[in-house]
Design an enzyme around this catalytic site. Structure first.
Site, short mmCIF file in Angstrom:
data_model
loop_
_atom_site.label_atom_id
_atom_site.label_comp_id
_atom_site.label_asym_id
_atom_site.label_seq_id
_atom_site.Cartn_x
_atom_site.Cartn_y
_atom_site.Cartn_z
N LYS A 23 39.25 -12.49 -0.90
CA LYS A 23 39.45 -14.01 -0.67
C LYS A 23 39.16 -14.64 -2.02
CE LYS A 23 35.51 -16.05 0.60
NZ LYS A 23 34.96 -17.19 0.17
N ASN A 24 38.08 -14.38 -2.77
CA ASN A 24 37.92 -15.02 -3.96
C ASN A 24 38.89 -14.86 -4.87
OD1 ASN A 24 35.68 -16.44 -2.41
ND2 ASN A 24 34.11 -14.95 -3.37
N CYS A 118 29.97 -23.18 1.13
CA CYS A 118 28.82 -22.78 1.97
C CYS A 118 27.71 -23.36 1.14
CB CYS A 118 28.64 -21.26 1.94
SG CYS A 118 29.62 -20.47 3.18
N ARG A 123 25.17 -26.43 -6.10
CA ARG A 123 26.26 -25.55 -6.90
C ARG A 123 26.93 -26.53 -7.86
NH1 ARG A 123 29.32 -22.17 -2.14
NH2 ARG A 123 30.11 -21.06 -3.78
N ASP A 306 26.68 -11.93 -2.76
CA ASP A 306 27.68 -12.05 -1.52
C ASP A 306 27.17 -10.99 -0.62
OD1 ASP A 306 28.74 -14.49 -2.59
OD2 ASP A 306 30.63 -13.72 -3.01
N ARG A 398 35.63 -18.12 7.98
CA ARG A 398 36.17 -18.36 6.36
C ARG A 398 36.52 -17.36 5.51
NH1 ARG A 398 32.39 -23.18 4.59
NH2 ARG A 398 34.14 -23.12 2.67
C1 EPZ Z 1 31.91 -17.62 -6.36
O1 EPZ Z 1 31.00 -19.17 -6.30
C2 EPZ Z 1 32.14 -17.48 -4.98
N1 EPZ Z 1 33.00 -18.31 -4.50
C3 EPZ Z 1 30.91 -17.06 -4.40
O2 EPZ Z 1 31.37 -16.55 -2.94
C4 EPZ Z 1 29.76 -15.92 -4.97
O3 EPZ Z 1 28.65 -16.11 -4.25
C5 EPZ Z 1 29.61 -16.75 -6.32
O4 EPZ Z 1 31.01 -16.76 -7.10
C6 EPZ Z 1 28.97 -15.68 -7.17
O5 EPZ Z 1 29.39 -14.15 -7.17
C7 EPZ Z 1 34.13 -18.33 -4.73
O6 EPZ Z 1 34.76 -17.36 -5.39
C8 EPZ Z 1 35.18 -19.42 -3.98
P1 EPZ Z 1 29.25 -19.52 -9.61
P2 EPZ Z 1 30.87 -19.97 -7.56
O7 EPZ Z 1 30.01 -20.69 -10.46
O8 EPZ Z 1 32.11 -19.89 -8.62
C9 EPZ Z 1 25.47 -21.86 -11.45
C10 EPZ Z 1 31.27 -16.24 -0.82
O9 EPZ Z 1 30.33 -15.98 0.21
N2 EPZ Z 1 26.62 -22.68 -11.86
O10 EPZ Z 1 29.53 -17.92 -10.34
O11 EPZ Z 1 30.67 -21.33 -6.99
C11 EPZ Z 1 25.41 -21.76 -9.97
O12 EPZ Z 1 24.61 -22.97 -9.49
C12 EPZ Z 1 30.96 -17.31 -1.73
O13 EPZ Z 1 32.35 -15.83 -0.77
C13 EPZ Z 1 26.02 -23.93 -12.77
O14 EPZ Z 1 24.87 -23.91 -13.20
O15 EPZ Z 1 29.61 -19.48 -8.40
C14 EPZ Z 1 24.87 -20.28 -9.59
O16 EPZ Z 1 23.56 -20.29 -9.82
C15 EPZ Z 1 29.77 -17.95 -1.59
N3 EPZ Z 1 26.98 -24.47 -13.51
C16 EPZ Z 1 25.58 -19.63 -10.92
O17 EPZ Z 1 25.99 -20.37 -11.70
C17 EPZ Z 1 28.38 -24.50 -13.01
O18 EPZ Z 1 29.12 -25.47 -13.55
C18 EPZ Z 1 26.79 -18.73 -10.48
O19 EPZ Z 1 27.84 -19.81 -9.66
C19 EPZ Z 1 28.88 -23.38 -12.16
C20 EPZ Z 1 27.82 -22.69 -11.65
#
Ligand code: EPZ
Length: 433
Positions: A23-24, A118, A123, A306, A398
Site C-alpha cells: 500500500k505505502n 490514522c 504527524r 506498523d 484502508r
Molecule cells: C509513513 O507515514 C507510512 N504512511 C506509515 O504507515 C508509517 O507508519 C510511517 O511512514 C513510518 O514507517 C504512508 O506511507 C502513507 P514518517 P509518514 O514521515 O510518512 C516525524 C500505515 O499503517 N516527522 O516516516 O507519515 C513523524 O512525526 C501507516 O500504513 C516529522 O517530524 O511517516 C514521525 O515521528 C501509518 N516531520 C516520524 O517523523 C515531518 O515532516 C516518521 O514519520 C515528517 C515526519
C-alpha cells in the site's frame, strides 16, 4: 452500511496466503505516475480503500485513470487540468501529500488539502516543506490547504532533521525534474522508498542511492511511459506471520521479499516461532508457547512501527514480561485498552508498553482504533476463547485487501457482517458451532 468482523477464536491458521502489493509504495507510485504525459501501467496494486481514494483524487484533477482490473491501473497525466486537490475523501488519507510533490515537480505549483490519515500521533510535515523550500518553492498554509509554487525548481543539498518516509518520497518527487542535482541526506530507507525510486527511474528519472541514507537525484527534463509492478506489502506479510505464530498455526506466506521481513522474522525466531525463508515466500509455524522479549520500533531496517500493535498482541500471550517501545509515533498504544478488555495484562508508561504474558484471551466486542491496531485486534480475536466482534473496520480496510477472505482461507472462523445485525451474528454462530 457500516460493517464489523465477527470472529470465533481458537483455530490454528494453516495453509497458504498470497500477499498483495505494498500500500505505502503504491501510494507514492500512483502520485508519481501523473508526472508524465505518457501512459503508465501499474500492476500488483493492492485493492484497498486508501488506494481507491487516491485514484479518485487523481481523477478529480483531470488525469485519466483506467482501472483495468482490481490490481492493475493505467494512468495518463496529460489530461490534468487542475493542480488543486481538495475533497472530503482526500482529507482522510495521509498520502494525499504525495500529490504536492508530484504536482509541484511537474507543474511548479500545487494546492492540496492538509492530509489526515490514522490518528497515531502528531504527524507534522515540516520536513516535506523544508525540502520543497530548499528546491526554491514558496509554501503557504491556510484554510486547511497547503499551497506551493516556484518559478523554477533547482536542485539542492537537503539534510533531513528526522528520518521520514513521506518527506523522503515527496522530495524525490519534487526534485526529479528540478534543474541540477539534489542530495537528500538522512533519507528514509524503507523498501517503499526504493520502489518509488525504481518506478521514477523506469520513467526516465535519474535517482541513485535509494535504500541508503543518501539519495542523489539528477533532474531530467521530462518523464516517459512505463510499466511497473509494485513490491509486496511487508506489513501485510508481517501481520500474517504474527497471526500464524499467535494461533500456533503453520502458514506459507507467498509473494513476499523475505529480506524486507528480516526484523519481523528475527523477533519471531527469538521468541520461539519457526520461520523458514524461501525465494519469495516465508513459512511460519509454531507449536510451543512463545517467550518474552524486548521490541523497539525504529526506521527500516529496524522493527517497523506498523507492526508494533501486532507483535505486542503476540507478546501479550507469551511467557514472561516483555516491553515494546514505540519510538516513531507517540499515540500508537490506543489498542491496549481493547486488548485488556480481552484479558491482556499491559501497562503503558510513556512510549513503553510493559506486557505480562497471560495464559489466554477471551472474546469481546471491541473497536479498531486505527489500521494496524485494528489488524492486531483481529489477531487477538483469532486466538481468543469464544466470539469477538471488531467494529470500525473501515480502518482495517484502508490497508488490508480481503482480510476476512484471506483469514478464512487459512481456516479462521471470521466473517464480515453489518454492525448491529443480530440475525447475522446468530447465523455465524450457527455456522461455526
Ligand atoms: C509513513 O507515514 C507510512 N504512511 C506509515 O504507515 C508509517 O507508519 C510511517 O511512514 C513510518 O514507517 C504512508 O506511507 C502513507 P514518517 P509518514 O514521515 O510518512 C516525524 C500505515 O499503517 N516527522 O516516516 O507519515 C513523524 O512525526 C501507516 O500504513 C516529522 O517530524 O511517516 C514521525 O515521528 C501509518 N516531520 C516520524 O517523523 C515531518 O515532516 C516518521 O514519520 C515528517 C515526519
Amino acid at each position: 452500511m457500516e460493517n464489523q468482523y465477527i470472529i470465533k477464536g481458537g483455530t490454528p491458521l494453516r495453509g497458504e496466503v498470497t500477499i498483495s502489493g505494498a500500500k505505502n509504495a503504491a501510494l507514492g507510485i500512483l502520485a508519481a505516475a501523473i508526472m508524465t504525459d505518457e501512459t503508465v501501467l501499474i500492476d500488483n496494486l493492492p485493492n484497498v480503500r486508501d488506494i481507491n481514494v487516491l485514484l479518485s483524487a487523481i481523477e478529480s484533477i483531470g488525469a485519466t485513470v483506467n482501472r483495468i482490473g482490481p490490481h492493475e491501473v493505467e494512468i495518463n497525466g496529460s489530461t490534468i487540468t487542475d493542480v488543486t486537490v481538495d475533497d472530503d475523501f482526500i482529507r482522510k488519507i495521509r498520502a494525499s501529500y504525495y500529490l504536492l510533490g508530484a504536482l509541484l515537480g511537474k507543474y511548479n505549483k500545487a494546492k492540496v488539502a492538509l492530509p489526515g490519515g490514522c490518528d497515531i500521533g502528531s504527524r507534522p510535515m515540516d520536513q516535506h516543506l523544508k525540502g520543497f523550500r530548499a528546491l526554491g518553492a514558496t509554501v503557504n498554509m491556510g484554510f486547511g490547504m497547503i499551497d506551493t509554487h516556484a518559478d523554477v525548481l533547482t536542485g539542492n543539498h537537503i539534510f533531513m532533521d528526522v528520518v521520514s518516509v513521506g518527506a523522503t518520497i515527496n522530495i524525490m518527487l519534487a526534485a526529479c525534474m528540478a534543474e541540477g542535482k539534489t542530495v537528500i541526506e538522512n533519507a528514509a530507507k524503507e523498501p517503499h522508498i526504493v520502489d518509488v525510486a525504481n518506478f521514477l527511474n523506469s520513467m526516465g528519472a535519474n535517482i541513485k542511492g535509494a535504500g541508503t541514507d543518501k539519495i542523489r537525484i539528477r533532474g531530467v527534463e521530462k518523464l516517459h511511459a512505463s510499466e511497473y509492478s509494485i513490491i509486496p506489502d511487508q506489513i501485510e506479510a508481517g501481520t500474517f506471520m504474527v497471526a500464524a505464530a499467535a494461533t500456533k498455526g503453520d502458514v506459507l506466506i507467498k509473494n513476499v521479499i523475505p529480506k524486507h521481513l528480516e526484523a519481523i522474522s528475527g523477533k519471531l525466531t527469538e521468541i520461539g516461532a519457526t520461520v523458514e525463508e524461501f525465494d519469495d515466500a516465508v513459512r511460519v509455524h509454531c507449536t510451543e508457547r512463545l517467550h518474552h522479549t524486548q521490541v523497539k520500533t525504529s526506521p527500516y531496517p529496524g522493527f517497523p512501527t506498523d507492526m508494533q500493535p501486532q507483535i505486542a498482541t503476540l507478546l501479550a500471550l507469551s511467557d514472561g514480561t516483555s516491553t515494546v517501545t514505540e519510538s516513531i509515533f507517540e499515540n500508537r498504544f490506543k489498542y491496549v485498552d481493547e486488548l485488556m478488555r480481552m484479558g491482556a495484562n499491559i501497562k503503558v508508561e510513556g512510549n513503553v508498553a510493559i506486557i505480562e504474558g497471560v495464559g489466554g484471551l477471551t472474546g469481546a466486542s471491541i473497536s479498531a482504533p486505527d489500521l494496524r491496531a485494528g489488524a492486531a485486534l483481529v489477531v487477538a480475536g483469532l486466538v481468543s476463547e469464544g466470539y469477538t466482534t471488531v467494529d470500525s473496520i473501515q480502518y482495517i480496510e484502508r490497508g488490508y485487501e480481503c482480510f476476512e477472505d484471506k483469514m478464512t482461507a487459512l481456516g479462521a472462523y471470521m466473517d464480515k457482517i453489518p454492525v448491529d445485525d443480530d440475525r447475522a451474528i446468530q447465523k455465524f454462530k450457527l455456522k461455526v458451532g
